[in-house]
Design a protein around this motif. Structure first.
Motif: not given
Length: 117
Positions: A44, A47-48, A51, A101-102, A105, A108
């Protein structure tokens, strides 16, 4: 070879070997879920970071385009304004995508945890 090694062990070590084997198995069963949760957390975070890198790349590109606008339209305020507004709109769109997207998160992250459990 193994029989020679077991013969070298003291009787106390030989007697406690089954409990040590049991303890090792129990300890590993407790560590594996925590390791999986840590892996999910690290995915995670990764992923951040991706982004944020995409957003920073978009900001950098917008800065380059703004510099080109100044070079090509620096004498014409109307064209410079239009170019600036287009760039501001692109950056705002990138920022909105980033925020969407944030916002996704945490969902997810929870989904990944439940998949691991």
């Amino acid at each position: 070879m193994a029989s020679q090694a077991s013969n070298r062990q003291s009787p106390a070590t030989q007697a406690s070997q089954p409990i040590m084997d049991w303890y090792s198995q129990q300890w590993l069963q407790g560590v594996v879920p925590m390791t999986r949760l840590q892996l999910v957390w690290m995915e995670s975070v990764s992923d951040m970071m991706v982004q944020e890198a995409k957003f920073l790349a978009a900001l950098s590109e917008a800065g380059q385009q703004l510099g080109m606008c100044y070079d090509t339209h620096g004498h014409d305020p109307e064209k410079l304004r239009e170019c600036y507004q287009n760039l501001a709109r692109e950056v705002a769109d990138q920022h909105m995508q980033r925020l969407k997207q944030v916002a996704a998160l945490p969902h997810e992250f929870r989904q990944r945890i439940w998949e691991e459990i």
